[in-house]
Motif scaffolding. Sequence first.
Motif, PDB file in Angstrom:
ATOM      1  N   ASP A  32       0.823  -1.214   0.000  1.00 33.20           N
ATOM      2  CA  ASP A  32       0.000   0.000   0.000  1.00 33.20           C
ATOM      3  C   ASP A  32       0.859   1.268   0.000  1.00 33.20           C
ATOM      4  OD1 ASP A  32      -2.352   1.487  -0.015  1.00 33.20           O
ATOM      5  OD2 ASP A  32      -2.514   1.503   2.183  1.00 33.20           O
ATOM      6  N   GLY A  33       1.865   1.256  -0.875  1.00 31.47           N
ATOM      7  CA  GLY A  33       2.706   2.442  -1.030  1.00 31.47           C
ATOM      8  C   GLY A  33       3.837   2.559  -0.031  1.00 31.47           C
ATOM      9  N   GLU A  34       3.942   1.632   0.920  1.00 33.22           N
ATOM     10  CA  GLU A  34       5.004   1.701   1.923  1.00 33.22           C
ATOM     11  C   GLU A  34       6.362   1.375   1.298  1.00 33.22           C
ATOM     12  OE1 GLU A  34       4.906   2.573   5.089  1.00 33.22           O
ATOM     13  OE2 GLU A  34       2.741   2.913   5.156  1.00 33.22           O
ATOM     14  N   ALA A  35       7.406   1.956   1.826  1.00 31.96           N
ATOM     15  CA  ALA A  35       8.768   1.716   1.335  1.00 31.96           C
ATOM     16  C   ALA A  35       9.260   0.339   1.782  1.00 31.96           C
ATOM     17  CB  ALA A  35       9.702   2.797   1.859  1.00 31.96           C
ATOM     18  N   VAL A  36      10.309  -0.123   1.120  1.00 32.61           N
ATOM     19  CA  VAL A  36      10.963  -1.385   1.476  1.00 32.61           C
ATOM     20  C   VAL A  36      12.456  -1.107   1.631  1.00 32.61           C
ATOM     21  CG1 VAL A  36      11.551  -3.725   0.725  1.00 32.61           C
ATOM     22  CG2 VAL A  36       9.265  -2.793   0.261  1.00 32.61           C
ATOM     23  N   GLU A  37      12.996  -1.523   2.754  1.00 30.86           N
ATOM     24  CA  GLU A  37      14.435  -1.371   2.984  1.00 30.86           C
ATOM     25  C   GLU A  37      15.075  -2.758   3.077  1.00 30.86           C
ATOM     26  OE1 GLU A  37      17.598   0.620   6.191  1.00 30.86           O
ATOM     27  OE2 GLU A  37      15.424   0.822   6.485  1.00 30.86           O
ATOM     28  N   LEU A  45      20.558 -17.773  13.832  1.00 28.13           N
ATOM     29  CA  LEU A  45      19.951 -16.480  13.508  1.00 28.13           C
ATOM     30  C   LEU A  45      18.791 -16.233  14.457  1.00 28.13           C
ATOM     31  CD1 LEU A  45      19.983 -17.003   9.642  1.00 28.13           C
ATOM     32  CD2 LEU A  45      21.518 -15.500  10.937  1.00 28.13           C
ATOM     33  N   ARG A  46      18.996 -15.286  15.378  1.00 28.43           N
ATOM     34  CA  ARG A  46      17.994 -14.969  16.404  1.00 28.43           C
ATOM     35  C   ARG A  46      17.368 -13.618  16.070  1.00 28.43           C
ATOM     36  NH1 ARG A  46      20.503 -16.036  21.840  1.00 28.43           N
ATOM     37  NH2 ARG A  46      20.189 -18.166  21.045  1.00 28.43           N
ATOM     38  N   ALA A  47      16.124 -13.636  15.672  1.00 25.41           N
ATOM     39  CA  ALA A  47      15.460 -12.430  15.156  1.00 25.41           C
ATOM     40  C   ALA A  47      15.314 -11.347  16.213  1.00 25.41           C
ATOM     41  CB  ALA A  47      14.086 -12.793  14.608  1.00 25.41           C
ATOM     42  N   LYS A  48      15.547 -10.089  15.798  1.00 22.25           N
ATOM     43  CA  LYS A  48      15.152  -8.946  16.605  1.00 22.25           C
ATOM     44  C   LYS A  48      13.643  -8.833  16.471  1.00 22.25           C
ATOM     45  CE  LYS A  48      19.399  -6.195  16.137  1.00 22.25           C
ATOM     46  NZ  LYS A  48      19.990  -4.934  15.607  1.00 22.25           N
ATOM     47  N   SER A  49      12.919  -9.209  17.522  1.00 24.73           N
ATOM     48  CA  SER A  49      11.473  -9.406  17.422  1.00 24.73           C
ATOM     49  C   SER A  49      10.703  -8.135  17.088  1.00 24.73           C
ATOM     50  CB  SER A  49      10.939 -10.002  18.727  1.00 24.73           C
ATOM     51  OG  SER A  49      11.243  -9.155  19.818  1.00 24.73           O
ATOM     52  N   ASP A  50      11.301  -6.965  17.299  1.00 24.22           N
ATOM     53  CA  ASP A  50      10.600  -5.735  16.968  1.00 24.22           C
ATOM     54  C   ASP A  50      10.798  -5.338  15.503  1.00 24.22           C
ATOM     55  OD1 ASP A  50      13.284  -5.235  17.315  1.00 24.22           O
ATOM     56  OD2 ASP A  50      12.996  -3.251  18.215  1.00 24.22           O
ATOM     57  N   GLU A  51      11.628  -6.112  14.772  1.00 22.58           N
ATOM     58  CA  GLU A  51      11.874  -5.796  13.365  1.00 22.58           C
ATOM     59  C   GLU A  51      11.455  -6.906  12.407  1.00 22.58           C
ATOM     60  OE1 GLU A  51      15.487  -3.812  12.125  1.00 22.58           O
ATOM     61  OE2 GLU A  51      16.124  -3.670  14.226  1.00 22.58           O
ATOM     62  N   VAL A  52      11.720  -8.139  12.787  1.00 20.51           N
ATOM     63  CA  VAL A  52      11.423  -9.248  11.876  1.00 20.51           C
ATOM     64  C   VAL A  52      10.828 -10.431  12.635  1.00 20.51           C
ATOM     65  CG1 VAL A  52      13.159  -8.724  10.123  1.00 20.51           C
ATOM     66  CG2 VAL A  52      13.789 -10.117  12.095  1.00 20.51           C
ATOM     67  N   LEU A  53      10.001 -11.178  11.937  1.00 22.89           N
ATOM     68  CA  LEU A  53       9.482 -12.424  12.479  1.00 22.89           C
ATOM     69  C   LEU A  53      10.509 -13.534  12.246  1.00 22.89           C
ATOM     70  CD1 LEU A  53       5.835 -12.302  11.065  1.00 22.89           C
ATOM     71  CD2 LEU A  53       6.581 -11.720  13.387  1.00 22.89           C
ATOM     72  N   PRO A  54      10.649 -14.478  13.191  1.00 23.32           N
ATOM     73  CA  PRO A  54      11.568 -15.594  12.964  1.00 23.32           C
ATOM     74  C   PRO A  54      11.287 -16.337  11.662  1.00 23.32           C
ATOM     75  CG  PRO A  54      10.888 -15.540  15.254  1.00 23.32           C
ATOM     76  CD  PRO A  54      10.057 -14.505  14.540  1.00 23.32           C
ATOM     77  N   LYS A  55      10.006 -16.529  11.347  1.00 22.25           N
ATOM     78  CA  LYS A  55       9.678 -17.251  10.112  1.00 22.25           C
ATOM     79  C   LYS A  55       9.941 -16.409   8.866  1.00 22.25           C
ATOM     80  CE  LYS A  55       6.597 -20.976  11.409  1.00 22.25           C
ATOM     81  NZ  LYS A  55       5.289 -21.633  11.143  1.00 22.25           N
ATOM     82  N   TRP A  56      10.019 -15.091   9.020  1.00 25.65           N
ATOM     83  CA  TRP A  56      10.410 -14.247   7.888  1.00 25.65           C
ATOM     84  C   TRP A  56      11.848 -14.580   7.502  1.00 25.65           C
ATOM     85  CZ3 TRP A  56       7.876 -11.801   4.387  1.00 25.65           C
ATOM     86  CH2 TRP A  56       8.447 -10.765   3.634  1.00 25.65           C
ATOM     87  N   ILE A  57      12.682 -14.757   8.520  1.00 19.81           N
ATOM     88  CA  ILE A  57      14.058 -15.179   8.267  1.00 19.81           C
ATOM     89  C   ILE A  57      14.078 -16.599   7.704  1.00 19.81           C
ATOM     90  CG2 ILE A  57      16.254 -15.773   9.377  1.00 19.81           C
ATOM     91  CD1 ILE A  57      15.775 -13.469  11.316  1.00 19.81           C
ATOM     92  N   LEU A  58      13.279 -17.495   8.300  1.00 21.40           N
ATOM     93  CA  LEU A  58      13.258 -18.898   7.856  1.00 21.40           C
ATOM     94  C   LEU A  58      12.926 -19.009   6.376  1.00 21.40           C
ATOM     95  CD1 LEU A  58      13.308 -21.938   8.883  1.00 21.40           C
ATOM     96  CD2 LEU A  58      10.808 -21.750   8.884  1.00 21.40           C
ATOM     97  N   TYR A  59      11.877 -18.300   5.940  1.00 23.27           N
ATOM     98  CA  TYR A  59      11.469 -18.421   4.546  1.00 23.27           C
ATOM     99  C   TYR A  59      12.471 -17.768   3.596  1.00 23.27           C
ATOM    100  CZ  TYR A  59       7.040 -20.586   5.786  1.00 23.27           C
ATOM    101  OH  TYR A  59       6.101 -21.469   6.238  1.00 23.27           O
ATOM    102  N   ASN A  65       7.574   1.927  10.196  1.00 18.75           N
ATOM    103  CA  ASN A  65       6.373   1.569  10.954  1.00 18.75           C
ATOM    104  C   ASN A  65       6.468   0.088  11.338  1.00 18.75           C
ATOM    105  OD1 ASN A  65       3.817   0.971  11.929  1.00 18.75           O
ATOM    106  ND2 ASN A  65       2.734   2.163  10.363  1.00 18.75           N
ATOM    107  N   PRO A  66       7.191  -0.240  12.426  1.00 18.54           N
ATOM    108  CA  PRO A  66       7.431  -1.642  12.801  1.00 18.54           C
ATOM    109  C   PRO A  66       6.158  -2.478  12.918  1.00 18.54           C
ATOM    110  CG  PRO A  66       8.801  -0.185  14.109  1.00 18.54           C
ATOM    111  CD  PRO A  66       7.852   0.695  13.341  1.00 18.54           C
ATOM    112  N   LYS A  67       5.084  -1.888  13.448  1.00 22.00           N
ATOM    113  CA  LYS A  67       3.849  -2.647  13.608  1.00 22.00           C
ATOM    114  C   LYS A  67       3.301  -3.085  12.254  1.00 22.00           C
ATOM    115  CE  LYS A  67      -0.716  -2.454  15.766  1.00 22.00           C
ATOM    116  NZ  LYS A  67      -1.676  -1.625  16.568  1.00 22.00           N
ATOM    117  N   LYS A  68       3.285  -2.155  11.305  1.00 23.53           N
ATOM    118  CA  LYS A  68       2.789  -2.496   9.973  1.00 23.53           C
ATOM    119  C   LYS A  68       3.751  -3.461   9.276  1.00 23.53           C
ATOM    120  CE  LYS A  68       0.788  -0.650   5.771  1.00 23.53           C
ATOM    121  NZ  LYS A  68       0.261   0.555   5.086  1.00 23.53           N
ATOM    122  N   SER A  69       5.053  -3.258   9.483  1.00 18.52           N
ATOM    123  CA  SER A  69       6.051  -4.135   8.880  1.00 18.52           C
ATOM    124  C   SER A  69       5.830  -5.580   9.315  1.00 18.52           C
ATOM    125  CB  SER A  69       7.460  -3.688   9.271  1.00 18.52           C
ATOM    126  OG  SER A  69       8.424  -4.573   8.719  1.00 18.52           O
TER     127      SER A  69
END
Length: 392
Positions: A12-17, A110-124, A164-168
Amino acid sequence: MSSGDFLDKLLDGEAVEWKALGEVTLPTTNIRWRDADRAYRYIDLTSVSIETKKIADTPEITFSNAPSRAQKLVEKNDVIFATTRPTQQRYCLIDDEYAGEVASTGYCVLRAKSDEVLPKWILYWIASTDFKTYVEENQSGSAYPAISDAKVKEFKIPIPSPENPKKSLAIQAEIVRILDTFTELTTELTTELTTRKKQYNYYRGQLLSFEEGEVEWKTLGEVARIKNGKDHKALGEGTYPVYGSGGIMRYADTYTYNKPSVLIPRKGSLGNLLFVDVPFGTVDTIFYTEIDEAQIRPKYFYYFLTTVGLGEMNQAGGVPSQTQSVLNKLKIPIPPLTEQARIVAILDTFDALTTSLTEGLPREIELRQKQYEYYRDLLLSFPKPVQAGECP
């Protein structure tokens, strides 16, 4: 809706880093064995299944018997990736059962920073084609290829809506949900296949078990002649398969035998029996059999031999090997040919369901896996940043 449309709507128009894994993961710790006061389950390199991405066969270790590589403490939701022979893609997500246990230094944790990424985001992303390509390009060594932890952590993954971490996390969660669904469907089929294989083994045992005096028993040497393979290296290239103990080795321009036969490894993988009903050749690591079809149907002969544990009949102390003299003494039940045909028809049906690559569950699992990989890569096809010198 195409993957691009789906991602556009989701973003929805959000940026990607794009960030390196090292930027979105936390430091991990090694165990201090001299302070350890309990036994630990050890996740060795072979503990993680390449096929299921699950952990199995973890021995218990203590300070007194811990291997030198048993160093890395893991927590729930850590992603571990084997950096030795990395293209095998031996990785998994740590669950409750293995939280707090010890992994080999052959894994990158690889231990996810929970406020930035989901563990399964890294897994996939570790499962993605992009990561596999990255590993192939950055591993070193030919005989024993490996990639360093540091290099793994340089791999970049997209972080949608980084401001926007929540939306991310919500965007990540939606894509993870879809990929989880594909994974669950494949897992259901794999579980069903395991059940079918157990059923097959049970019914095969029942169909090929006979009471004393119910049928005539003969030795293998009475119903078939065991023949030695030859050296086929000098043969030209052709269309006839040439078998060794591991399966087809090459295709040659002439054949050794052209009737249905059971191939019995002489050296190496002794349990790797093969049934062949086309003209073929063999090398000297595998026997072929000339079967007396007036007494025994070739496929019945094959199915019975799969029940006798030839893989455990090693006649040597070094390289596993088998001898004709021992094989010729094997006792085989010989019911009437019509009964043999009935048994073969039943077992052929089970065999097709559990092993066939052109029909049955293995084929369905293969197709489902390809479908999953296709949609996984599409769902992860985030726009990449334009590099210096490239056209946007």
